[in-house]
Design an enzyme around this catalytic site. Structure first.
Site, mmCIF file in Angstrom:
data_model
loop_
_atom_site.group_PDB
_atom_site.id
_atom_site.type_symbol
_atom_site.label_atom_id
_atom_site.label_comp_id
_atom_site.label_asym_id
_atom_site.label_seq_id
_atom_site.Cartn_x
_atom_site.Cartn_y
_atom_site.Cartn_z
ATOM 1 N N ASP A 2 -5.267 -66.269 -18.640
ATOM 2 C CA ASP A 2 -6.226 -65.218 -18.979
ATOM 3 C C ASP A 2 -5.629 -64.171 -19.900
ATOM 4 O O ASP A 2 -4.447 -63.854 -19.785
ATOM 5 C CB ASP A 2 -6.668 -64.498 -17.696
ATOM 6 C CG ASP A 2 -7.983 -65.012 -17.219
ATOM 7 O OD1 ASP A 2 -8.951 -64.883 -17.973
ATOM 8 O OD2 ASP A 2 -8.017 -65.558 -16.111
ATOM 9 N N GLY A 3 -6.502 -63.625 -20.731
ATOM 10 C CA GLY A 3 -6.104 -62.499 -21.564
ATOM 11 C C GLY A 3 -6.146 -62.779 -23.051
ATOM 12 O O GLY A 3 -5.858 -61.878 -23.855
ATOM 13 N N GLY A 5 -8.730 -63.199 -25.000
ATOM 14 C CA GLY A 5 -9.770 -62.393 -25.641
ATOM 15 C C GLY A 5 -9.322 -60.951 -25.804
ATOM 16 O O GLY A 5 -9.450 -60.361 -26.890
ATOM 17 N N TRP A 7 -6.271 -59.784 -25.767
ATOM 18 C CA TRP A 7 -5.109 -59.740 -26.681
ATOM 19 C C TRP A 7 -5.609 -59.700 -28.132
ATOM 20 O O TRP A 7 -5.108 -58.927 -28.946
ATOM 21 C CB TRP A 7 -4.264 -60.988 -26.441
ATOM 22 C CG TRP A 7 -2.989 -61.082 -27.204
ATOM 23 C CD1 TRP A 7 -1.758 -60.660 -26.794
ATOM 24 C CD2 TRP A 7 -2.793 -61.660 -28.504
ATOM 25 N NE1 TRP A 7 -0.807 -60.940 -27.755
ATOM 26 C CE2 TRP A 7 -1.429 -61.551 -28.817
ATOM 27 C CE3 TRP A 7 -3.647 -62.246 -29.431
ATOM 28 C CZ2 TRP A 7 -0.898 -62.009 -30.027
ATOM 29 C CZ3 TRP A 7 -3.118 -62.693 -30.629
ATOM 30 C CH2 TRP A 7 -1.754 -62.584 -30.907
ATOM 31 N N SER A 47 -12.635 -74.182 -17.830
ATOM 32 C CA SER A 47 -13.309 -74.483 -16.561
ATOM 33 C C SER A 47 -14.714 -74.993 -16.842
ATOM 34 O O SER A 47 -15.270 -74.748 -17.924
ATOM 35 C CB SER A 47 -13.379 -73.225 -15.689
ATOM 36 O OG SER A 47 -14.445 -72.399 -16.117
ATOM 37 N N ASN A 50 -16.869 -72.453 -18.150
ATOM 38 C CA ASN A 50 -16.635 -71.929 -19.505
ATOM 39 C C ASN A 50 -17.636 -72.460 -20.535
ATOM 40 O O ASN A 50 -17.709 -71.942 -21.642
ATOM 41 C CB ASN A 50 -15.213 -72.231 -19.989
ATOM 42 C CG ASN A 50 -14.151 -71.378 -19.323
ATOM 43 O OD1 ASN A 50 -13.009 -71.794 -19.143
ATOM 44 N ND2 ASN A 50 -14.502 -70.141 -18.947
ATOM 45 N N ARG A 53 -19.832 -69.927 -22.363
ATOM 46 C CA ARG A 53 -19.352 -69.033 -23.441
ATOM 47 C C ARG A 53 -20.148 -69.271 -24.725
ATOM 48 O O ARG A 53 -20.795 -70.305 -24.877
ATOM 49 C CB ARG A 53 -17.860 -69.267 -23.677
ATOM 50 C CG ARG A 53 -17.064 -68.798 -22.491
ATOM 51 C CD ARG A 53 -15.583 -68.779 -22.749
ATOM 52 N NE ARG A 53 -14.933 -68.200 -21.594
ATOM 53 C CZ ARG A 53 -13.877 -67.402 -21.632
ATOM 54 N NH1 ARG A 53 -13.309 -67.118 -22.773
ATOM 55 N NH2 ARG A 53 -13.365 -66.904 -20.535
ATOM 56 N N ARG A 171 -8.059 -63.566 -9.038
ATOM 57 C CA ARG A 171 -9.062 -64.500 -8.499
ATOM 58 C C ARG A 171 -8.540 -65.906 -8.677
ATOM 59 O O ARG A 171 -7.653 -66.141 -9.502
ATOM 60 C CB ARG A 171 -10.352 -64.433 -9.337
ATOM 61 C CG ARG A 171 -11.138 -63.176 -9.254
ATOM 62 C CD ARG A 171 -12.433 -63.351 -10.044
ATOM 63 N NE ARG A 171 -12.216 -63.343 -11.481
ATOM 64 C CZ ARG A 171 -12.151 -62.264 -12.241
ATOM 65 N NH1 ARG A 171 -12.282 -61.075 -11.693
ATOM 66 N NH2 ARG A 171 -11.952 -62.362 -13.546
ATOM 67 N N LEU A 172 -9.173 -66.878 -7.958
ATOM 68 C CA LEU A 172 -8.794 -68.287 -8.123
ATOM 69 C C LEU A 172 -9.712 -69.005 -9.113
ATOM 70 O O LEU A 172 -9.320 -70.024 -9.704
ATOM 71 C CB LEU A 172 -8.792 -69.020 -6.783
ATOM 72 C CG LEU A 172 -7.746 -68.517 -5.784
ATOM 73 C CD1 LEU A 172 -7.821 -69.304 -4.491
ATOM 74 C CD2 LEU A 172 -6.333 -68.630 -6.364
#
Ligand code: FPP
Length: 223
Positions: A2-3, A5, A7, A47, A50, A53, A171-172
Site C-alpha cells: 500500500d501507498g 497512490g 507516494w 485484489s 481492485n 478502481r 487491515r488484512l
C-alpha cells in the site's frame, strides 16, 4: 503493497506512476528476501475488489504486471526463484495470462525461494470455492490446505509466518485469511515505493523478537 497512490500524489504524479515505482520496490524486495533466505514471499498486487478502481488505473496495472513478469523471469531463473501467480485467471487479459504461463514455466525449476504474486485474489472466494468443492468430505486442515492451493494455482501450501502491510494501513483486506491464522502482523508506515532491503530487515527483526505460542504456553512451544 500500500501507498503507491499517496507516494505519487505527494510528487504530483499519476497513480500509475506510483504503481511503476511500486514495481521497482517489488524487485528490490524480492532480491532482499532471497538474500535473507525467506522461503516463500507472497506479494498482494491486485485484489478481486481492485476491479472497482478507475478503468484507466486497472488497464495501467494489467500492463505493468505483464512488463514486470517479463522483466522478473530472467532474474528469477538466475536466482533459483520459482515464480507463480495465485488467484483467479479467467478475468485477466489474455496477454497477461500468456505472460504468467511463460514466467511460471521458465522458473518452474527454482528451488531457493517461492515468489507468489497474488492477482485477482480474494481469500474469502478461495475459502468458499474450496469449501464448495470439498463439501461432504472429511478433510484434515492439511488436506484442505492442499485443495485450496489447487483452487488458487499455488504450488505451495502452508501457514503465513509474517504478514507485512505498508502505507500505515492496519487491515488484512481479504489476503490469505485462512493461511494467516497465526501470522505475526507488522504494520509499516513506509509507502510501498520506498520499501526495500532495510525495511524488510526491520520487519524480520521485529518478527524474530516476537514470542509465538500458537495458543499454547511458552514452555510447551520451547519443548
Ligand atoms: C495499493 O496501493 C497497490 C495496488 C493496488 C497495486 C500494487 C501494484 C504494484 C506495487 C505494482 C506491481 C507489482 C508487482 C509485484 C507485479 P494504493 O494504490 O491503494 O495506494 P494508496 O493506498 O496510497 O492509495
Amino acid at each position: 503493497m500500500d501507498g503507491n497512490g499517496r507516494w505519487a500524489r505527494a510528487r504530483g504524479r499519476s497513480r500509475v506512476m506510483g504503481h511503476r515505482a511500486g514495481a521497482r520496490a517489488a524487485q528490490r524486495t524480492v532480491q532482499a528476501a532471497r538474500e535473507a533466505r525467506v522461503r516463500i514471499l507472497t506479494l498482494y498486487a491486485f485484489s478481486s475488489d481492485n476491479w472497482a478502481r478507475p478503468p484507466r488505473e486497472v488497464a495501467g496495472l494489467m500492463r505493468l504486471f505483464r512488463v514486470y513478469l517479463f522483466a522478473e523471469t530472467g532474474r528469477c531463473v538466475e536466482n533459483g526463484i520459482r515464480l507463480s501467480v495465485i488467484g483467479r485467471r479467467d478475468r485477466l487479459p489474455s496477454a497477461l495470462i500468456g505472460a504468467i504461463e511463460s514466467a511460471e514455466a521458465a522458473t518452474a525449476g527454482g528451488r531457493m525461494m517461492d515468489l507468489r504474486i497474488a492477482l485477482d485474489y480474494s481469500a474469502r472466494d478461495a475459502i468458499m470455492q474450496t469449501a464448495a468443492e470439498t463439501a461432504g468430505k472429511d478433510l484434515s486442515r492439511e488436506e484442505f490446505d492442499v485443495q485450496m492451493a489447487k483452487a488458487i494455482h499455488s504450488p505451495t501450501t502452508g501457514e503465513v509466518d509474517l504478514l507485512i502491510r505498508t502505507g500505515g494501513e492496519q487491515r488484512l483486506s481479504d489476503f490469505l485469511l485462512w493461511e494467516s491464522a497465526y501470522a505475526e502482523l507488522v504494520f509499516s508506515p513506509c509507502m510501498w515505493p520506498d520499501f526495500g532491503a532495510p525495511e524488510l530487515a526491520s520487519a524480520l527483526k521485529e518478527f524474530h523478537s516476537r514470542e509465538r505460542r500458537f495458543g499454547g504456553v511458552p514452555e510447551a512451544v520451547a519443548s
